[in-house]
Motif scaffolding. Sequence first.
Motif, short mmCIF file in Angstrom:
data_model
loop_
_atom_site.label_atom_id
_atom_site.label_comp_id
_atom_site.label_asym_id
_atom_site.label_seq_id
_atom_site.Cartn_x
_atom_site.Cartn_y
_atom_site.Cartn_z
N THR A 1 -15.35 85.84 28.59
CA THR A 1 -14.53 85.28 27.51
C THR A 1 -15.29 84.11 26.88
O THR A 1 -15.30 83.00 27.41
N HIS A 2 -15.90 84.42 25.75
CA HIS A 2 -16.76 83.43 25.08
C HIS A 2 -15.92 82.36 24.39
O HIS A 2 -14.82 82.64 23.90
N GLY A 3 -16.46 81.13 24.33
CA GLY A 3 -15.74 80.06 23.62
C GLY A 3 -16.68 79.06 22.98
O GLY A 3 -17.72 78.73 23.55
N ARG B 1 -16.38 81.99 29.83
CA ARG B 1 -15.45 81.83 30.94
C ARG B 1 -15.42 83.15 31.73
O ARG B 1 -15.18 84.20 31.13
N THR C 1 -12.50 78.12 20.91
CA THR C 1 -12.25 79.47 20.39
C THR C 1 -12.31 80.48 21.53
O THR C 1 -12.77 80.17 22.64
N PHE C 2 -11.84 81.67 21.26
CA PHE C 2 -11.94 82.79 22.21
C PHE C 2 -12.59 83.97 21.49
O PHE C 2 -12.11 84.39 20.45
N GLU C 3 -13.69 84.44 22.06
CA GLU C 3 -14.35 85.63 21.51
C GLU C 3 -14.68 86.54 22.68
O GLU C 3 -15.04 86.06 23.75
N TRP C 4 -14.53 87.84 22.48
CA TRP C 4 -14.70 88.76 23.61
C TRP C 4 -15.91 89.69 23.52
O TRP C 4 -16.16 90.45 24.40
N THR D 1 -9.98 80.29 32.36
CA THR D 1 -9.84 79.08 31.53
C THR D 1 -9.43 77.87 32.37
O THR D 1 -9.21 76.79 31.83
N THR E 1 -13.52 85.63 33.42
CA THR E 1 -12.07 85.85 33.48
C THR E 1 -11.75 87.16 34.18
O THR E 1 -12.21 88.22 33.76
#
Length: 354
Positions: free
Chosen positions: A210-212, A289, A247-250, A316, A291
């Motif tokens: 889970t990229h941020g 992250r 942010t959240f990028e997948w 997170t 996850t």
Amino acid sequence: MNKTHIIIIGQGIAGSLLAHELIKAGKKVLVVDNGHKTSATLIAAGMWNPILFKKLKKSWRADDLLPVLLHVYSELEEILDKKFMYNREIVRLFPSNDAANDFHLAANDERYSVYLEEKTQLEVEAVANDEFGYGTIKGGYIDLPVFLPAFKDYLENQDAFLEAEFNEKDLEITDYGVIWNGYEAEKIIYANGYKTTESKFWSYLPITRTHGNMLHVRADDLKLKGVFNNGQWLLNLEDGSYKMGATFEWDLPEPSPSEESKQKLIKKLESGLKEKPELELVKHHAGIRPTSADHRPIMGFHADHPEIGIFNGMGTKGIMLAPLFAKQLTSLITSQTPIEDAVNVNRFRNKTKD
Ligand SMILES: Cc1cc2nc3c(=O)[nH]c(=O)nc-3n(C[C@H](O)[C@H](O)[C@H](O)COP(=O)(O)OP(=O)(O)OC[C@H]3O[C@@H](n4cnc5c(N)ncnc54)[C@H](O)[C@@H]3O)c2cc1C
């Protein structure tokens, strides 16, 4: 051959707190880290928050996790002789009247009232678009860029740290444990964040990357203290600067800060304020992250290789989860005390086998 009880791969929050508990329990450890090349911990804001905003519920196991969090990080402050734990009030702007009513009910419910407050915050009212009001949650943050190097020094002083890239092809499994890079150990534990998914032992686990993106900024005109949250957070650090995110990028396999995400973060912050703040960028960070599919930590030992363990899946909430679960994993190792089913790595293995 150097002998140690346990090799830990990764000196993020998971590897550090596990090493801390194992050392306390009298075990000899070797923590191997590649210079935080892919560390989520190093770039994280380090906050803890016992409340889930959207549902206005306690976050999973908050009542158990928080006392351990406070105890462990203050114990570490003493051992390392450094200050890095700070309380911070989180001011949440309500997005609607319903959200304000829900907060009011929760603040008067004894199950939640220990974490929630309804109080006037004049500096928030001066700058915020607080049409539906706001509520206050008791949280805090760990200054990770202070904690991580201090803990690394502590490990180095007892020959318990090696800066190196762990490569699985160099790992040998023996009758007594493992051998890696001239070190013989009873066990090896993967605490290397999202990179654990590249291990042949753990690639079956449902760990998502889970990229941020997160910004470290100065905003000298903004006099907000604590954490300001209008759907995204702005954390006031001890030196007066702010971290804002995230942010959240997948769909990104490795950390990569993007201009698009930076603009998204700035726009969202501005939407919560009456006037656009002057922001000076200190650093733009990105991280991943690790996850798990059920948003719980993943820990324990491999069913076919009992010398190979894992401490991962912090998602997170690494700051809140790692202290309690590092203790549980240590008790499993030192006194065979079973760990909870909810976090046991075998919950996934059993499902794949069914
Ligand atoms: C933008 C952002 C903001 C966040 N904010 C918060 C927050 O406020 N609060 C919170 O609780 N959580 C937050 N998180 C989540 C938090 O970062 C994670 O839960 C936690 O850091 C995961 O820790 P870890 O130790 O499992 O992994 P990591 O921190 O990634 O540590 C793994 C370590 O292993 C090393 N490593 C990897 N592979 C190898 C190898 N082959 N050889 C040697 N070393 C290796 C890495 O370089 C790294 O140092 C945030 C995450 C992001 C991305």
